[in-house]
Design a protein around this motif. Structure first.
Motif, PDB file in Angstrom:
ATOM      1  N   VAL A  82       0.860  -1.187   0.000  1.00  0.00           N
ATOM      2  CA  VAL A  82       0.000   0.000   0.000  1.00  0.00           C
ATOM      3  C   VAL A  82       0.890   1.228   0.000  1.00  0.00           C
ATOM      4  CG1 VAL A  82      -1.762   1.287   1.236  1.00  0.00           C
ATOM      5  CG2 VAL A  82      -1.851  -1.213   1.186  1.00  0.00           C
ATOM      6  N   LEU A  83       0.835   1.986  -1.088  1.00  0.00           N
ATOM      7  CA  LEU A  83       1.682   3.166  -1.262  1.00  0.00           C
ATOM      8  C   LEU A  83       0.821   4.394  -1.505  1.00  0.00           C
ATOM      9  CD1 LEU A  83       4.279   1.620  -3.772  1.00  0.00           C
ATOM     10  CD2 LEU A  83       4.503   1.794  -1.280  1.00  0.00           C
ATOM     11  N   GLY A  84       1.217   5.514  -0.915  1.00  0.00           N
ATOM     12  CA  GLY A  84       0.518   6.774  -1.170  1.00  0.00           C
ATOM     13  C   GLY A  84      -0.949   6.710  -0.824  1.00  0.00           C
ATOM     14  N   ALA A  85      -1.272   6.112   0.311  1.00  0.00           N
ATOM     15  CA  ALA A  85      -2.674   5.895   0.679  1.00  0.00           C
ATOM     16  C   ALA A  85      -3.144   6.890   1.737  1.00  0.00           C
ATOM     17  CB  ALA A  85      -2.869   4.469   1.181  1.00  0.00           C
ATOM     18  N   VAL A  86      -4.450   7.002   1.832  1.00  0.00           N
ATOM     19  CA  VAL A  86      -5.070   7.879   2.831  1.00  0.00           C
ATOM     20  C   VAL A  86      -6.243   7.152   3.472  1.00  0.00           C
ATOM     21  CG1 VAL A  86      -4.443   9.979   1.580  1.00  0.00           C
ATOM     22  CG2 VAL A  86      -6.694   8.940   1.196  1.00  0.00           C
ATOM     23  N   GLN A  87      -6.639   7.638   4.625  1.00  0.00           N
ATOM     24  CA  GLN A  87      -7.897   7.250   5.249  1.00  0.00           C
ATOM     25  C   GLN A  87      -8.831   8.436   5.119  1.00  0.00           C
ATOM     26  OE1 GLN A  87      -8.936   4.277   7.276  1.00  0.00           O
ATOM     27  NE2 GLN A  87     -10.858   5.298   6.786  1.00  0.00           N
ATOM     28  N   LEU A  88      -9.923   8.264   4.376  1.00  0.00           N
ATOM     29  CA  LEU A  88     -10.882   9.356   4.217  1.00  0.00           C
ATOM     30  C   LEU A  88     -11.654   9.535   5.520  1.00  0.00           C
ATOM     31  CD1 LEU A  88     -12.309   8.732   0.628  1.00  0.00           C
ATOM     32  CD2 LEU A  88     -10.699  10.507   1.355  1.00  0.00           C
TER      33      LEU A  88
END
Length: 230
Positions: A82-88
Protein backbone atom coordinates in the motif's frame (compact mmCIF):
# COMPACT_ATOMS: atom_id res chain seq x y z
CA UNK A 1 6.47 -72.59 -15.79
CA UNK A 2 8.48 -69.97 -17.65
CA UNK A 3 9.12 -66.68 -15.82
CA UNK A 4 8.95 -63.21 -17.43
CA UNK A 5 11.49 -60.55 -16.53
CA UNK A 6 11.93 -56.91 -17.58
CA UNK A 7 15.35 -56.35 -19.11
CA UNK A 8 17.56 -54.22 -16.88
CA UNK A 9 17.97 -51.54 -19.58
CA UNK A 10 14.19 -51.06 -19.84
CA UNK A 11 13.84 -50.86 -16.09
CA UNK A 12 16.41 -48.09 -15.93
CA UNK A 13 14.61 -46.19 -18.70
CA UNK A 14 11.26 -46.57 -16.95
CA UNK A 15 12.49 -45.27 -13.59
CA UNK A 16 12.35 -41.53 -14.44
CA UNK A 17 8.80 -42.00 -15.76
CA UNK A 18 7.71 -43.70 -12.58
CA UNK A 19 9.25 -40.95 -10.46
CA UNK A 20 7.57 -38.32 -12.63
CA UNK A 21 4.23 -40.00 -12.13
CA UNK A 22 4.72 -39.94 -8.37
CA UNK A 23 5.63 -36.25 -8.35
CA UNK A 24 3.17 -34.85 -10.85
CA UNK A 25 0.44 -37.45 -11.21
CA UNK A 26 -3.16 -37.29 -10.11
CA UNK A 27 -2.20 -38.08 -6.53
CA UNK A 28 -2.14 -34.32 -5.73
CA UNK A 29 1.63 -33.98 -5.47
CA UNK A 30 2.04 -31.29 -8.12
CA UNK A 31 3.27 -27.90 -6.99
CA UNK A 32 0.63 -25.22 -6.82
CA UNK A 33 1.14 -21.48 -6.50
CA UNK A 34 1.11 -20.30 -2.91
CA UNK A 35 -2.11 -18.47 -1.96
CA UNK A 36 -1.96 -14.71 -1.75
CA UNK A 37 -1.94 -13.69 1.90
CA UNK A 38 -0.29 -11.21 4.22
CA UNK A 39 2.92 -12.20 6.00
CA UNK A 40 2.26 -13.63 9.43
CA UNK A 41 4.71 -11.28 11.14
CA UNK A 42 2.78 -8.21 10.02
CA UNK A 43 3.49 -5.32 7.63
CA UNK A 44 6.84 -3.66 7.08
CA UNK A 45 6.80 0.14 7.02
CA UNK A 46 8.55 1.55 3.97
CA UNK A 47 10.57 4.72 4.26
CA UNK A 48 11.17 6.85 1.22
CA UNK A 49 10.34 10.20 -0.39
CA UNK A 50 6.71 10.90 -1.31
CA UNK A 51 6.35 11.02 -5.13
CA UNK A 52 5.29 14.34 -6.64
CA UNK A 53 2.10 12.78 -8.02
CA UNK A 54 1.08 11.70 -4.53
CA UNK A 55 1.86 15.12 -3.08
CA UNK A 56 -0.32 16.69 -5.76
CA UNK A 57 -3.12 14.26 -4.95
CA UNK A 58 -2.95 15.22 -1.26
CA UNK A 59 -3.17 18.87 -2.30
CA UNK A 60 -6.19 18.17 -4.51
CA UNK A 61 -8.02 16.52 -1.61
CA UNK A 62 -7.28 19.45 0.69
CA UNK A 63 -8.41 22.01 -1.87
CA UNK A 64 -11.66 20.10 -2.33
CA UNK A 65 -12.40 20.39 1.37
CA UNK A 66 -11.98 16.65 1.95
CA UNK A 67 -10.70 15.63 5.36
CA UNK A 68 -8.22 12.76 5.28
CA UNK A 69 -5.27 11.26 7.09
CA UNK A 70 -2.16 10.07 5.19
CA UNK A 71 -1.18 6.45 5.86
CA UNK A 72 2.47 5.29 5.97
CA UNK A 73 3.63 3.18 3.03
CA UNK A 74 3.57 -0.49 4.03
CA UNK A 75 4.47 -3.88 2.59
CA UNK A 76 2.08 -6.54 3.92
CA UNK A 77 3.66 -9.46 2.09
CA UNK A 78 2.22 -11.69 -0.60
CA UNK A 79 2.60 -8.84 -3.11
CA UNK A 80 0.22 -6.66 -1.12
CA UNK A 81 1.82 -3.21 -0.91
CA UNK A 82 0.00 0.00 0.00
CA UNK A 83 1.68 3.17 -1.26
CA UNK A 84 0.52 6.77 -1.17
CA UNK A 85 -2.67 5.90 0.68
CA UNK A 86 -5.07 7.88 2.83
CA UNK A 87 -7.90 7.25 5.25
CA UNK A 88 -10.88 9.36 4.22
CA UNK A 89 -12.37 11.07 7.28
CA UNK A 90 -15.05 13.31 5.78
CA UNK A 91 -16.16 13.72 2.17
CA UNK A 92 -19.51 15.29 3.06
CA UNK A 93 -21.40 11.99 3.25
CA UNK A 94 -20.58 9.09 5.63
CA UNK A 95 -19.15 6.00 3.95
CA UNK A 96 -19.16 2.68 5.77
CA UNK A 97 -16.47 0.03 5.59
CA UNK A 98 -13.61 1.97 4.03
CA UNK A 99 -10.00 1.54 5.14
CA UNK A 100 -6.86 2.73 3.41
CA UNK A 101 -7.18 3.85 -0.20
CA UNK A 102 -4.51 4.97 -2.61
CA UNK A 103 -4.88 8.69 -3.02
CA UNK A 104 -5.96 8.74 -6.70
CA UNK A 105 -8.71 6.25 -5.89
CA UNK A 106 -9.80 8.32 -2.89
CA UNK A 107 -9.88 11.46 -5.05
CA UNK A 108 -11.96 9.79 -7.77
CA UNK A 109 -14.30 8.19 -5.23
CA UNK A 110 -14.93 11.43 -3.32
CA UNK A 111 -15.67 13.22 -6.59
CA UNK A 112 -18.07 10.47 -7.66
CA UNK A 113 -20.03 10.62 -4.40
CA UNK A 114 -20.17 14.40 -4.26
CA UNK A 115 -20.79 15.24 -7.90
CA UNK A 116 -22.59 12.16 -9.24
CA UNK A 117 -24.30 10.08 -6.55
CA UNK A 118 -25.56 12.90 -4.32
CA UNK A 119 -27.03 14.98 -7.19
CA UNK A 120 -28.57 11.88 -8.81
CA UNK A 121 -30.27 10.92 -5.55
CA UNK A 122 -31.73 14.39 -5.20
CA UNK A 123 -32.76 14.86 -8.83
CA UNK A 124 -33.97 11.33 -9.68
CA UNK A 125 -35.15 9.96 -6.33
CA UNK A 126 -36.17 13.24 -4.69
CA UNK A 127 -34.23 12.70 -1.48
CA UNK A 128 -30.77 13.56 -0.17
CA UNK A 129 -28.02 10.97 0.09
CA UNK A 130 -27.09 10.36 3.74
CA UNK A 131 -24.78 7.33 3.54
CA UNK A 132 -22.84 5.20 1.09
CA UNK A 133 -22.33 1.57 2.04
CA UNK A 134 -19.28 -0.40 0.97
CA UNK A 135 -17.75 -3.83 1.34
CA UNK A 136 -14.38 -2.21 1.86
CA UNK A 137 -11.20 -1.20 0.12
CA UNK A 138 -7.94 -2.92 1.09
CA UNK A 139 -7.87 -6.72 1.23
CA UNK A 140 -4.81 -8.86 0.50
CA UNK A 141 -6.29 -11.41 -1.90
CA UNK A 142 -6.45 -12.66 -5.46
CA UNK A 143 -9.04 -11.71 -8.07
CA UNK A 144 -12.32 -13.55 -7.49
CA UNK A 145 -14.93 -14.76 -9.93
CA UNK A 146 -12.60 -16.01 -12.69
CA UNK A 147 -10.69 -19.29 -12.24
CA UNK A 148 -7.91 -18.18 -14.59
CA UNK A 149 -7.24 -15.18 -12.32
CA UNK A 150 -7.16 -17.07 -9.03
CA UNK A 151 -3.42 -16.42 -8.59
CA UNK A 152 -3.43 -12.80 -9.77
CA UNK A 153 -3.32 -10.08 -7.14
CA UNK A 154 -6.52 -8.06 -6.89
CA UNK A 155 -6.33 -4.27 -6.96
CA UNK A 156 -7.79 -4.56 -3.46
CA UNK A 157 -4.38 -5.91 -2.43
CA UNK A 158 -2.90 -2.53 -3.37
CA UNK A 159 -5.67 -0.49 -1.68
CA UNK A 160 -6.54 0.55 -5.21
CA UNK A 161 -10.16 -0.66 -5.31
CA UNK A 162 -13.47 -0.17 -3.52
CA UNK A 163 -16.69 -2.19 -3.61
CA UNK A 164 -19.97 -0.29 -3.24
CA UNK A 165 -22.97 -2.23 -1.97
CA UNK A 166 -25.69 0.38 -1.41
CA UNK A 167 -26.99 3.86 -0.70
CA UNK A 168 -29.16 5.26 2.10
CA UNK A 169 -31.46 8.25 1.54
CA UNK A 170 -32.78 10.86 3.94
CA UNK A 171 -36.35 9.63 3.49
CA UNK A 172 -35.30 6.23 4.87
CA UNK A 173 -34.99 4.30 1.64
CA UNK A 174 -32.03 1.95 1.30
CA UNK A 175 -31.05 1.04 -2.23
CA UNK A 176 -28.77 -1.97 -2.60
CA UNK A 177 -27.06 -3.41 -5.63
CA UNK A 178 -28.14 -6.95 -4.71
CA UNK A 179 -31.84 -6.18 -4.38
CA UNK A 180 -32.34 -3.19 -6.67
CA UNK A 181 -30.04 -3.62 -9.67
CA UNK A 182 -32.98 -5.16 -11.56
CA UNK A 183 -35.58 -2.99 -9.80
CA UNK A 184 -38.97 -2.58 -11.44
CA UNK A 185 -39.09 0.98 -10.08
CA UNK A 186 -38.07 3.14 -13.06
CA UNK A 187 -36.58 5.87 -10.87
CA UNK A 188 -34.39 3.46 -8.90
CA UNK A 189 -33.28 1.82 -12.14
CA UNK A 190 -32.45 5.22 -13.65
CA UNK A 191 -30.54 6.24 -10.51
CA UNK A 192 -28.35 3.13 -10.56
CA UNK A 193 -27.73 3.51 -14.30
CA UNK A 194 -26.71 7.13 -13.74
CA UNK A 195 -24.23 6.42 -10.94
CA UNK A 196 -22.81 3.46 -12.87
CA UNK A 197 -22.35 5.55 -16.00
CA UNK A 198 -20.67 8.34 -14.06
CA UNK A 199 -18.31 5.85 -12.40
CA UNK A 200 -17.18 4.63 -15.81
CA UNK A 201 -15.92 8.15 -16.52
CA UNK A 202 -13.95 8.43 -13.27
CA UNK A 203 -12.41 5.02 -12.57
CA UNK A 204 -10.16 2.84 -14.71
CA UNK A 205 -12.26 -0.29 -14.13
CA UNK A 206 -15.93 -0.55 -13.21
CA UNK A 207 -17.58 -3.94 -12.69
CA UNK A 208 -21.29 -4.39 -11.99
CA UNK A 209 -23.68 -7.37 -11.76
CA UNK A 210 -23.59 -7.38 -15.57
CA UNK A 211 -19.98 -8.58 -15.45
CA UNK A 212 -20.34 -11.85 -13.54
CA UNK A 213 -22.07 -13.49 -10.58
CA UNK A 214 -19.25 -12.52 -8.20
CA UNK A 215 -20.39 -8.89 -8.59
CA UNK A 216 -24.11 -9.51 -8.14
CA UNK A 217 -24.17 -7.51 -4.89
CA UNK A 218 -21.75 -4.63 -5.48
CA UNK A 219 -20.11 -2.22 -7.88
CA UNK A 220 -16.34 -2.65 -8.07
CA UNK A 221 -14.23 0.42 -8.86
CA UNK A 222 -10.46 0.49 -9.22
CA UNK A 223 -7.69 2.61 -10.66
CA UNK A 224 -5.69 -0.23 -12.22
CA UNK A 225 -5.66 -1.14 -15.88
CA UNK A 226 -8.37 0.20 -18.10
CA UNK A 227 -10.54 1.70 -19.26
CA UNK A 228 -13.03 -1.10 -18.76
CA UNK A 229 -16.71 -0.67 -17.93
CA UNK A 230 -19.16 -3.52 -17.44
Amino acid sequence: MASWRVPASLAVMALPLLLSACLFGSGGGEKRPAPIRERAKGPITLHGPTPRETQQCFTDLSRSGIRYSPIPDRDFGGGCVVLGAVQLLDIGVPVSGIKSMRCPLARAFAGWVRFAVAPAARQILGSDLVRVESFGTYACRAIVGRPESATKLSEHGLANAIDISGFVLKDGRRITILRDWQSSDPDVHRFLEAVHGSACKRFATVLSPRYNAAHRDHLHFDMGRGPFCA
